[in-house]
Design an enzyme around this catalytic site. Structure first.
Site, short mmCIF file in Angstrom:
data_model
loop_
_atom_site.label_atom_id
_atom_site.label_comp_id
_atom_site.label_asym_id
_atom_site.label_seq_id
_atom_site.Cartn_x
_atom_site.Cartn_y
_atom_site.Cartn_z
N ASN A 138 31.64 40.55 46.03
CA ASN A 138 32.83 40.75 46.84
C ASN A 138 33.35 42.17 46.59
O ASN A 138 32.81 42.91 45.76
CB ASN A 138 33.89 39.68 46.55
CG ASN A 138 34.34 39.66 45.10
OD1 ASN A 138 34.49 40.71 44.46
ND2 ASN A 138 34.58 38.46 44.57
N ARG A 139 34.42 42.54 47.29
CA ARG A 139 34.90 43.93 47.20
C ARG A 139 35.36 44.28 45.79
O ARG A 139 35.15 45.40 45.32
CB ARG A 139 36.04 44.15 48.19
CG ARG A 139 35.63 44.04 49.63
CD ARG A 139 36.80 44.21 50.59
NE ARG A 139 37.19 45.61 50.71
CZ ARG A 139 38.03 46.06 51.64
NH1 ARG A 139 38.58 45.21 52.50
NH2 ARG A 139 38.34 47.33 51.71
N GLU A 141 34.29 42.98 42.87
CA GLU A 141 33.12 43.15 42.01
C GLU A 141 32.38 44.44 42.31
O GLU A 141 31.94 45.15 41.39
CB GLU A 141 32.18 41.95 42.19
CG GLU A 141 32.76 40.64 41.70
CD GLU A 141 32.07 39.42 42.28
OE1 GLU A 141 32.26 38.32 41.73
OE2 GLU A 141 31.34 39.56 43.29
N ASP A 204 29.88 31.32 47.28
CA ASP A 204 28.72 30.48 47.00
C ASP A 204 27.99 30.10 48.28
O ASP A 204 26.76 30.04 48.32
CB ASP A 204 29.17 29.20 46.27
CG ASP A 204 29.91 29.50 44.98
OD1 ASP A 204 29.34 30.18 44.12
OD2 ASP A 204 31.06 29.04 44.84
#
Length: 244
Positions: A138-139, A141, A204
């Site tokens: 995601n952004r 991470e 997920d």
């Protein structure tokens, strides 16, 4: 961690000798998923509890978990998990995906010539995932891995990370959709317009969709386009949707 062999899926990980651990086993049995689990009586099964007040999901939550590294015998056991048509490593940063275990699984999957998909833990050195096929982040991470601002363009993040890692990188950005890159090129799959009620499980869902599609020999482009469609019903309801 999960691997697939034809229609069979194997789930590998660590659970405690407790009620949530038993519930995990029951769920796997209900869905025909083969367990490859190390049972550790000294640590709890990771269990996240969230609060809903007057029908509204609150940000508050409390977790029962252990983030200490798993013992060596557990890592050795998980390293013998059968590698099927595709290997998925979902790193939640709970001490299960040790560097040595990840390297062993990556080496086995690389030797078998199957796709390797990784969802990285926050704060993890991405060099531990060297040799994988796809990293989906995601952004937050992605920004942490690059040391940039979370508001920077996701397209830039995907391209820079793909160049650094030498693999495909997918960066998800909520209602904006997702971007993926192999380094030279960057592409986008816009999100399906829906009312977002809960994002739990959407990451997920994206990774699992990529795993299934690429395990069938299809392209990452096909996987990303299917992933945004699969994410839509996931975010429309509170809780994790069963999209099987």
């Amino acid at each position: 961690m999960a691997s697939s062999l034809g229609a069979e899926v194997t789930l590998a990980g660590v659970i405690g000798r407790d009620l949530p651990g038993g519930q995990v086993l029951d769920l796997l049995d209900d869905h025909g998923i083969a367990p490859y689990l190390w049972v550790d009586s000294t640590r709890p099964t990771t269990n996240k509890t969230r609060f809903i007040l007057r029908g509204q999901l609150r940000p508050d939550r409390f977790d029962f978990e252990s983030k200490s590294p798993i013992p060596g015998e557990a890592a050795k056991y998980l390293a013998t998990c059968p590698i099927g048509d595709c290997l998925l490593i979902q790193d939640y940063g709970k001490g299960v995906c040790t560097a040595s275990l990840v390297r062993s699984l990556l080496a086995q999957a690389t030797a078998a010539g199957v796709p390797i998909l990784v969802d990285p833990a926050r704060g993890r050195d991405w060099r531990d995932y060297e040799g994988c096929t796809v990293i989906k982040a995601n952004r937050i991470e992605a920004a942490e891995a690059l040391g940039c601002h979370v508001g920077d363009p996701p397209a830039m993040m995907a391209r820079r990370l793909a160049i650094l890692q030498g693999c495909h990188v997918v960066v998800t950005a909520g209602a904006l959709g997702l971007w993926w890159s192999d380094g030279p090129a960057v592409r986008r799959a816009p999100a399906v317009p829906v009312q977002i009620r809960d994002v739990c499980g959407v990451g997920d869902t994206v990774l699992a969709t990529l795993d299934v599609v690429m395990g069938m020999g299809r392209t990452i482009t096909d996987g990303c386009q299917r992933a945004v469609r699969g994410a839509a019903p996931q975010v429309e309801q509170i809780g994790v949707a069963d999209l099987g």
